[in-house]
Design a protein around this motif. Structure first.
Motif, PDB file in Angstrom:
ATOM      1  N   GLY A  32      -5.941   4.218  -0.679  1.00  0.00           N
ATOM      2  CA  GLY A  32      -7.273   4.360  -0.107  1.00  0.00           C
ATOM      3  C   GLY A  32      -7.501   5.790   0.335  1.00  0.00           C
ATOM      4  O   GLY A  32      -6.556   6.553   0.542  1.00  0.00           O
ATOM      5  N   ALA A  33      -8.765   6.171   0.500  1.00  0.00           N
ATOM      6  CA  ALA A  33      -9.096   7.516   0.953  1.00  0.00           C
ATOM      7  C   ALA A  33     -10.468   7.502   1.618  1.00  0.00           C
ATOM      8  O   ALA A  33     -11.257   6.567   1.407  1.00  0.00           O
ATOM      9  CB  ALA A  33      -9.082   8.510  -0.207  1.00  0.00           C
ATOM     10  N   ALA A  34     -10.732   8.529   2.414  1.00  0.00           N
ATOM     11  CA  ALA A  34     -12.015   8.633   3.098  1.00  0.00           C
ATOM     12  C   ALA A  34     -12.329  10.085   3.394  1.00  0.00           C
ATOM     13  O   ALA A  34     -11.424  10.890   3.631  1.00  0.00           O
ATOM     14  CB  ALA A  34     -11.990   7.834   4.404  1.00  0.00           C
ATOM     15  N   ASP A  76       0.044  -9.314   0.067  1.00  0.00           N
ATOM     16  CA  ASP A  76      -0.860 -10.427  -0.230  1.00  0.00           C
ATOM     17  C   ASP A  76      -2.072 -10.469   0.685  1.00  0.00           C
ATOM     18  O   ASP A  76      -3.148 -10.933   0.281  1.00  0.00           O
ATOM     19  CB  ASP A  76      -0.103 -11.763  -0.136  1.00  0.00           C
ATOM     20  N   ASP A  77      -1.919  -9.996   1.921  1.00  0.00           N
ATOM     21  CA  ASP A  77      -3.021 -10.050   2.881  1.00  0.00           C
ATOM     22  C   ASP A  77      -3.738  -8.708   3.028  1.00  0.00           C
ATOM     23  O   ASP A  77      -4.433  -8.467   4.011  1.00  0.00           O
ATOM     24  CB  ASP A  77      -2.515 -10.514   4.251  1.00  0.00           C
ATOM     25  N   GLU A  78      -3.594  -7.839   2.045  1.00  0.00           N
ATOM     26  CA  GLU A  78      -4.279  -6.552   2.035  1.00  0.00           C
ATOM     27  C   GLU A  78      -5.241  -6.496   0.854  1.00  0.00           C
ATOM     28  O   GLU A  78      -4.943  -7.010  -0.232  1.00  0.00           O
ATOM     29  CB  GLU A  78      -3.275  -5.402   1.937  1.00  0.00           C
ATOM     30  N   TYR A  79      -6.379  -5.862   1.073  1.00  0.00           N
ATOM     31  CA  TYR A  79      -7.427  -5.815   0.058  1.00  0.00           C
ATOM     32  C   TYR A  79      -7.938  -4.381  -0.098  1.00  0.00           C
ATOM     33  O   TYR A  79      -7.514  -3.476   0.619  1.00  0.00           O
ATOM     34  CB  TYR A  79      -8.581  -6.756   0.446  1.00  0.00           C
ATOM     35  N   ALA A  80      -8.876  -4.193  -1.006  1.00  0.00           N
ATOM     36  CA  ALA A  80      -9.472  -2.873  -1.171  1.00  0.00           C
ATOM     37  C   ALA A  80     -10.081  -2.391   0.139  1.00  0.00           C
ATOM     38  O   ALA A  80      -9.925  -1.229   0.535  1.00  0.00           O
ATOM     39  CB  ALA A  80     -10.537  -2.916  -2.264  1.00  0.00           C
ATOM     40  N   SER A  81     -10.777  -3.280   0.841  1.00  0.00           N
ATOM     41  CA  SER A  81     -11.395  -2.897   2.113  1.00  0.00           C
ATOM     42  C   SER A  81     -10.351  -2.553   3.161  1.00  0.00           C
ATOM     43  O   SER A  81     -10.607  -1.702   4.034  1.00  0.00           O
ATOM     44  CB  SER A  81     -12.291  -4.028   2.625  1.00  0.00           C
ATOM     45  N   THR A  82      -9.183  -3.186   3.109  1.00  0.00           N
ATOM     46  CA  THR A  82      -8.121  -2.895   4.073  1.00  0.00           C
ATOM     47  C   THR A  82      -7.727  -1.431   4.002  1.00  0.00           C
ATOM     48  O   THR A  82      -7.619  -0.744   5.034  1.00  0.00           O
ATOM     49  CB  THR A  82      -6.888  -3.767   3.793  1.00  0.00           C
ATOM     50  N   LEU A  83      -7.500  -0.940   2.792  1.00  0.00           N
ATOM     51  CA  LEU A  83      -7.102   0.458   2.614  1.00  0.00           C
ATOM     52  C   LEU A  83      -8.238   1.403   2.989  1.00  0.00           C
ATOM     53  O   LEU A  83      -8.015   2.458   3.588  1.00  0.00           O
ATOM     54  CB  LEU A  83      -6.671   0.689   1.168  1.00  0.00           C
ATOM     55  N   ALA A  84      -9.470   1.017   2.639  1.00  0.00           N
ATOM     56  CA  ALA A  84     -10.622   1.853   2.968  1.00  0.00           C
ATOM     57  C   ALA A  84     -10.809   1.969   4.478  1.00  0.00           C
ATOM     58  O   ALA A  84     -11.086   3.054   5.000  1.00  0.00           O
ATOM     59  CB  ALA A  84     -11.878   1.276   2.317  1.00  0.00           C
TER      60      ALA A  84
END
Length: 342
Positions: free
Chosen positions: A185-187, A64-72
């Motif tokens: 997520g990936a980078a 619940d406290d994780e977002y797209a930006s969190t994974l990025a």
């Protein structure tokens, strides 16, 4: 070998110099997902029905406290560490994803604030091809002299757009394609390289099919209303489009570059379901041993799919090894990118 003849100046090639990915801790099995959907909708499904139809046994989902930006951000920090770089060493940050934290501002700014960098920051979005488009955008800016070092990130949380409590058979069918989704997520870090690098990029679009699938809320057409925030799509129609035009795109790539399948160490393909991946192999002739198969245990990770696959094999690559990226995205777009490790 195909060379981009539009390049001018001293920088001739840009390449990927570091890779990372991030998976949420929470695993959702197809069995658990099916139990939840059946209880909500009343639809009767055979045992392991979703798993049998898709070949997907599990997928990851954010808390619940994780977002797209969190994974990025998590993937970005790992990529920077592997490149032995600090956040301020990057002068271009591209958040390239089908998912975003908010409608405005660009999620790239949220990522940058967490990292502590001061780069030029922007979003690139093109459904499941977003990450490859982001890499191509960063490459172009490096070749144009607009950036020295770029960080391209994606954070995909399509689980947030899945209708987990359909009210009946119609909603269940309409949202079924979404039950393949998994979060990730990936980078990658991109820099100028003296040899290798990104050798060829091509795209093909069939935009007349834009309405086949997507999330239509949050824009000017449907600015409000929960109904428009769920993913809906016709998976069979999308598959028909990809089958019709996908092989010709790959044929042109091989003609343009002079490369055969055996010239690639790995072929990274966007993966929606296991049956679709098997059909891709059948139609294209791509050798199975060149694939990096992720869909059975991770599902369809949208634009993060190719980044996760690349991270799984990157450490074993040697200078001169070539990797082919094959992106498939709603809209509809198809992309190929040939990269050679420097």
């Amino acid at each position: 070998m195909h060379i981009d003849h539009t390049v001018r100046g001293g920088v001739r090639r840009a390449g990927i110099t570091a890779v990372a990915s991030c998976l949420p801790d929470l695993e959702v099995t197809s069995e658990v997902l099916q139990q939840r959907l059946v209880a909500a909708s009343g639809v009767s499904l055979p045992a392991r029905g979703i798993e049998r139809a898709t070949g997907i046994t599990a997928r990851r989902a954010v808390a619940d406290d994780e977002y797209a930006s969190t994974l990025a951000v998590r993937a970005a920090r790992t990529a920077l560490d592997r490149a032995e770089l600090a956040p301020h060493d990057v002068d271009l940050l591209v958040f390239a994803s089908a998912t975003r934290d908010v409608a405005e501002p660009a999620t790239a700014h949220i990522v940058q604030a967490e990292l502590g960098s001061r780069a030029h920051a922007l979003d690139v979005t093109n459904a499941c091809n977003s990450f490859v488009n982001g890499i191509d955008t960063a490459r172009a800016m490096i070749l144009a002299g607009r950036a020295r070092r770029a960080l391209v990130v994606t954070g995909e949380t399509p689980s947030r757009a899945v209708r987990h409590e359909p009210t009946g058979p119609d909603q269940f069918r309409d949202g079924f394609a979404g039950y393949t989704f998994g979060d990730a997520g990936a980078a990658v870090v991109l820099e100028a390289v003296e040899r290798g690098g990104i050798l060829d990029v091509a795209t093909e679009t069939h935009s007349e099919h834009w309405s086949v699938g997507g999330i239509f809320g949050g824009g000017s057409r449907h600015p409000r209303g929960d109904e428009h925030t769920y993913f809906h799509g016709d998976g069979s129609e999308l598959r028909e489009v990809f089958e019709k035009v996908g092989t010709s795109v790959l044929d042109r790539m091989r003609q343009r570059t002079g490369l055969a399948w055996d010239d690639f160490r790995h072929i990274l393909v966007h993966q929606v379901t296991v049956p679709y991946l098997e059909r891709f192999v059948e139609l294209t002739g791509v050798p199975r041993d060149r694939l990096v198969v992720t869909v059975p245990e991770l599902g369809n990770m949208a634009s993060a799919t190719l980044g996760v696959q690349l991270d799984r094999v990157h450490e074993e690559l040697r200078a001169g090894d070539r990797v082919l990226f094959v992106g498939l995205g709603g809209g509809v777009s198809i992309m190929t990118m040939v990269w050679e490790k420097a």
